[in-house]
Write a protein that holds these residues in place. Sequence first.
Motif, PDB file in Angstrom:
ATOM      1  N   LYS A  33      40.162  54.541  53.091  1.00 22.34           N
ATOM      2  CA  LYS A  33      41.572  54.473  53.443  1.00 22.34           C
ATOM      3  C   LYS A  33      41.940  55.537  54.467  1.00 22.34           C
ATOM      4  CE  LYS A  33      46.152  54.291  51.282  1.00 22.34           C
ATOM      5  NZ  LYS A  33      46.899  54.409  49.998  1.00 22.34           N
ATOM      6  N   ASN A  34      41.205  56.649  54.452  1.00 18.50           N
ATOM      7  CA  ASN A  34      41.487  57.786  55.335  1.00 18.50           C
ATOM      8  C   ASN A  34      40.191  58.188  56.054  1.00 18.50           C
ATOM      9  OD1 ASN A  34      44.357  58.744  54.204  1.00 18.50           O
ATOM     10  ND2 ASN A  34      43.048  58.240  52.461  1.00 18.50           N
ATOM     11  N   PRO A  35      39.756  57.395  57.038  1.00 17.24           N
ATOM     12  CA  PRO A  35      38.473  57.691  57.705  1.00 17.24           C
ATOM     13  C   PRO A  35      38.487  59.084  58.324  1.00 17.24           C
ATOM     14  CG  PRO A  35      39.303  55.519  58.333  1.00 17.24           C
ATOM     15  CD  PRO A  35      40.417  56.203  57.596  1.00 17.24           C
ATOM     16  N   PRO A  36      37.536  59.941  57.936  1.00 22.86           N
ATOM     17  CA  PRO A  36      37.569  61.321  58.425  1.00 22.86           C
ATOM     18  C   PRO A  36      36.930  61.485  59.798  1.00 22.86           C
ATOM     19  CG  PRO A  36      35.773  61.059  56.875  1.00 22.86           C
ATOM     20  CD  PRO A  36      36.490  59.733  56.915  1.00 22.86           C
ATOM     21  N   VAL A  37      37.386  62.499  60.503  1.00 24.43           N
ATOM     22  CA  VAL A  37      36.706  62.922  61.726  1.00 24.43           C
ATOM     23  C   VAL A  37      35.379  63.568  61.311  1.00 24.43           C
ATOM     24  CG1 VAL A  37      36.845  64.449  63.728  1.00 24.43           C
ATOM     25  CG2 VAL A  37      38.906  63.332  62.855  1.00 24.43           C
ATOM     26  N   PRO A  38      34.266  63.268  61.980  1.00 22.81           N
ATOM     27  CA  PRO A  38      32.996  63.921  61.608  1.00 22.81           C
ATOM     28  C   PRO A  38      33.091  65.434  61.759  1.00 22.81           C
ATOM     29  CG  PRO A  38      32.611  62.053  63.074  1.00 22.81           C
ATOM     30  CD  PRO A  38      34.096  62.295  63.064  1.00 22.81           C
ATOM     31  N   LEU A  39      32.537  66.139  60.777  1.00 20.07           N
ATOM     32  CA  LEU A  39      32.551  67.598  60.804  1.00 20.07           C
ATOM     33  C   LEU A  39      31.171  68.091  61.210  1.00 20.07           C
ATOM     34  CD1 LEU A  39      34.230  70.146  60.197  1.00 20.07           C
ATOM     35  CD2 LEU A  39      33.311  70.079  57.875  1.00 20.07           C
ATOM     36  N   ASP A  40      31.114  68.903  62.246  1.00 18.00           N
ATOM     37  CA  ASP A  40      29.835  69.417  62.751  1.00 18.00           C
ATOM     38  C   ASP A  40      29.851  70.952  62.717  1.00 18.00           C
ATOM     39  OD1 ASP A  40      27.325  69.526  63.942  1.00 18.00           O
ATOM     40  OD2 ASP A  40      28.183  69.523  65.974  1.00 18.00           O
ATOM     41  N   PRO A  41      28.962  71.606  61.948  1.00 16.65           N
ATOM     42  CA  PRO A  41      27.962  70.973  61.088  1.00 16.65           C
ATOM     43  C   PRO A  41      28.559  70.607  59.738  1.00 16.65           C
ATOM     44  CG  PRO A  41      27.705  73.337  61.026  1.00 16.65           C
ATOM     45  CD  PRO A  41      28.851  73.076  61.955  1.00 16.65           C
ATOM     46  N   GLY A  42      28.284  69.433  59.250  1.00 15.93           N
ATOM     47  CA  GLY A  42      28.789  69.008  57.951  1.00 15.93           C
ATOM     48  C   GLY A  42      27.723  69.144  56.882  1.00 15.93           C
ATOM     49  N   GLY A  43      28.168  69.173  55.626  1.00 12.91           N
ATOM     50  CA  GLY A  43      27.237  69.181  54.507  1.00 12.91           C
ATOM     51  C   GLY A  43      26.625  70.515  54.161  1.00 12.91           C
ATOM     52  N   SER A  44      26.913  71.571  54.920  1.00 13.45           N
ATOM     53  CA  SER A  44      26.262  72.854  54.653  1.00 13.45           C
ATOM     54  C   SER A  44      27.220  73.903  54.099  1.00 13.45           C
ATOM     55  CB  SER A  44      25.617  73.393  55.929  1.00 13.45           C
ATOM     56  OG  SER A  44      26.586  73.567  56.942  1.00 13.45           O
ATOM     57  N   PHE A  45      28.495  73.543  53.889  1.00 15.26           N
ATOM     58  CA  PHE A  45      29.493  74.497  53.407  1.00 15.26           C
ATOM     59  C   PHE A  45      29.988  74.097  52.027  1.00 15.26           C
ATOM     60  CE2 PHE A  45      29.809  74.718  58.055  1.00 15.26           C
ATOM     61  CZ  PHE A  45      29.666  76.085  58.244  1.00 15.26           C
ATOM     62  N   ARG A  46      30.289  75.105  51.219  1.00 17.56           N
ATOM     63  CA  ARG A  46      30.811  74.839  49.877  1.00 17.56           C
ATOM     64  C   ARG A  46      32.334  74.742  49.876  1.00 17.56           C
ATOM     65  NH1 ARG A  46      29.614  78.280  44.311  1.00 17.56           N
ATOM     66  NH2 ARG A  46      30.695  76.826  42.926  1.00 17.56           N
ATOM     67  N   HIS A  47      32.998  75.525  50.730  1.00 18.42           N
ATOM     68  CA  HIS A  47      34.456  75.543  50.807  1.00 18.42           C
ATOM     69  C   HIS A  47      34.875  75.490  52.275  1.00 18.42           C
ATOM     70  CE1 HIS A  47      33.931  76.918  46.702  1.00 18.42           C
ATOM     71  NE2 HIS A  47      33.335  78.017  47.130  1.00 18.42           N
ATOM     72  N   ALA A  48      36.173  75.334  52.495  1.00 17.24           N
ATOM     73  CA  ALA A  48      36.665  75.283  53.882  1.00 17.24           C
ATOM     74  C   ALA A  48      38.044  75.906  53.990  1.00 17.24           C
ATOM     75  CB  ALA A  48      36.706  73.844  54.387  1.00 17.24           C
ATOM     76  N   VAL A  49      38.287  76.567  55.125  1.00 15.60           N
ATOM     77  CA  VAL A  49      39.620  76.990  55.534  1.00 15.60           C
ATOM     78  C   VAL A  49      40.048  76.054  56.657  1.00 15.60           C
ATOM     79  CG1 VAL A  49      41.041  78.870  56.409  1.00 15.60           C
ATOM     80  CG2 VAL A  49      39.017  79.389  55.038  1.00 15.60           C
ATOM     81  N   VAL A  50      41.225  75.453  56.523  1.00 18.01           N
ATOM     82  CA  VAL A  50      41.701  74.507  57.528  1.00 18.01           C
ATOM     83  C   VAL A  50      42.922  75.101  58.229  1.00 18.01           C
ATOM     84  CG1 VAL A  50      42.677  72.212  57.922  1.00 18.01           C
ATOM     85  CG2 VAL A  50      40.774  72.508  56.324  1.00 18.01           C
ATOM     86  N   ILE A  51      42.853  75.161  59.574  1.00 20.78           N
ATOM     87  CA  ILE A  51      43.875  75.850  60.364  1.00 20.78           C
ATOM     88  C   ILE A  51      44.362  74.928  61.490  1.00 20.78           C
ATOM     89  CG2 ILE A  51      44.399  77.951  61.663  1.00 20.78           C
ATOM     90  CD1 ILE A  51      41.390  78.735  60.513  1.00 20.78           C
ATOM     91  N   PRO A  52      45.568  74.377  61.387  1.00 24.55           N
ATOM     92  CA  PRO A  52      46.121  73.647  62.531  1.00 24.55           C
ATOM     93  C   PRO A  52      46.406  74.624  63.675  1.00 24.55           C
ATOM     94  CG  PRO A  52      47.339  73.196  60.500  1.00 24.55           C
ATOM     95  CD  PRO A  52      46.458  74.377  60.234  1.00 24.55           C
ATOM     96  N   VAL A  53      46.062  74.228  64.895  1.00 26.98           N
ATOM     97  CA  VAL A  53      46.243  75.124  66.044  1.00 26.98           C
ATOM     98  C   VAL A  53      46.909  74.343  67.178  1.00 26.98           C
ATOM     99  CG1 VAL A  53      45.137  76.722  67.634  1.00 26.98           C
ATOM    100  CG2 VAL A  53      44.103  76.312  65.401  1.00 26.98           C
ATOM    101  N   TYR A  54      48.158  74.692  67.454  1.00 24.75           N
ATOM    102  CA  TYR A  54      48.877  74.089  68.574  1.00 24.75           C
ATOM    103  C   TYR A  54      49.380  75.222  69.455  1.00 24.75           C
ATOM    104  CZ  TYR A  54      52.978  72.018  70.942  1.00 24.75           C
ATOM    105  OH  TYR A  54      53.926  71.638  71.866  1.00 24.75           O
ATOM    106  N   ASN A  55      48.699  75.455  70.580  1.00 22.47           N
ATOM    107  CA  ASN A  55      49.054  76.526  71.518  1.00 22.47           C
ATOM    108  C   ASN A  55      49.230  77.881  70.811  1.00 22.47           C
ATOM    109  OD1 ASN A  55      48.912  74.729  73.608  1.00 22.47           O
ATOM    110  ND2 ASN A  55      51.111  74.626  74.003  1.00 22.47           N
ATOM    111  N   GLU A  56      48.226  78.253  70.029  1.00 22.74           N
ATOM    112  CA  GLU A  56      48.269  79.506  69.264  1.00 22.74           C
ATOM    113  C   GLU A  56      47.230  80.495  69.779  1.00 22.74           C
ATOM    114  OE1 GLU A  56      50.502  80.100  67.142  1.00 22.74           O
ATOM    115  OE2 GLU A  56      51.216  78.204  66.325  1.00 22.74           O
ATOM    116  N   LEU A  57      47.020  80.512  71.071  1.00 23.68           N
ATOM    117  CA  LEU A  57      45.976  81.348  71.653  1.00 23.68           C
ATOM    118  C   LEU A  57      46.211  82.828  71.358  1.00 23.68           C
ATOM    119  CD1 LEU A  57      43.445  81.389  73.435  1.00 23.68           C
ATOM    120  CD2 LEU A  57      44.944  81.516  75.430  1.00 23.68           C
TER     121      LEU A  57
END
Length: 355
Positions: free
Chosen positions: A12-36
Amino acid sequence: MREFDVVKYLRKNPPVPLDPGGSFRHAVVIPVYNELAGFAAMEHSLRTALAKIPDKVAVIAVINYPAGADGSDSEKLLNLIRIGVFPGVTAIYLPELNGGVGAARKAGMDAFIGSLNAGDMEGSAIFSMDADTVVDPDYFVRVLPEVLKGGAVSIGFSHQAAGDALHQAAIDRYEAYLARYVSKLREAGSPYAFFTVGSAFAVRCDAYLKAGGMKVRTAGEDFYFLQAVAKSTQVRSLPDKLVHPSPRVSMRVPFGTGQAVAQLLRGEELNEIPDIAFGVLKMVLNRVTAENLEDPEKFLRQLPAAAAVFFMKENFADVWRRIQQNLPAKDDAAVTAFHEWFDGLKTLRFLHFVS
């Protein structure tokens, strides 16, 4: 967690492929819109905190900008990540993204979910961050054990120092406003007494899926997501102030920190809910028992007048009879179902109504 449920969600929610995927136990997710400008400080604070735990944690920057917007800063940051300036960061690039920060959070979180096996979900966590936020060095040490207990954790926060006294006073006032609301909800006995700040929560992956994933809305997506987690599993509060969002004024969304601070800087006061409204809420919640809920009219007769009017406007008696038809045979089923119906949003509307 059942593989069927994970596959159903990902279909229902096709994910974007994560590279590298499968090697991490946890994740931090950070939206970035012009946050240089603020990204380096955020990334440094994460790296410092990550050094204190042995787990492998993906740092996923969802670099995006809406259609028609200038995304030059987003593209500059993407290039810096690609050439290795931030070697621990994985970039997902979504130009002309519709749905705002909620869509960006969802894309990163779904990508991580898609990189896991079904059997990993109960031992893996997602940490929600913002690109202009910094975290305490003990952030992961304190939050990870709590979130792995299940559900989600709402994390204590305090904004970074503002550039001038007026701005600082506005930030302090806004933090006090939020703290009072949550405190008053807790005193009234509401199960929705927790902060809903996008940069200050973490969720176990199975709870993320049970809640239906991150919500995509113009604003308030974190409120709606944590409300869904509270209904399907639980949300606990970690009061330690481990997260430090930016104090800046931002007009990207129609409400939230930026709008509230701007309002205060214009000399306008925030819309404070009076104590008496929380008192009425407490009287209502004190009457929420399995016995009282057997008869919706009986329940309504026990409520204060203003509360009864609100519930009648919501067609409570008819709605509740339909809910009763599908209640499982468990002692706490009626009370649980009531709080799923009388959720965080309905509670807020109730408080404004009785005010």
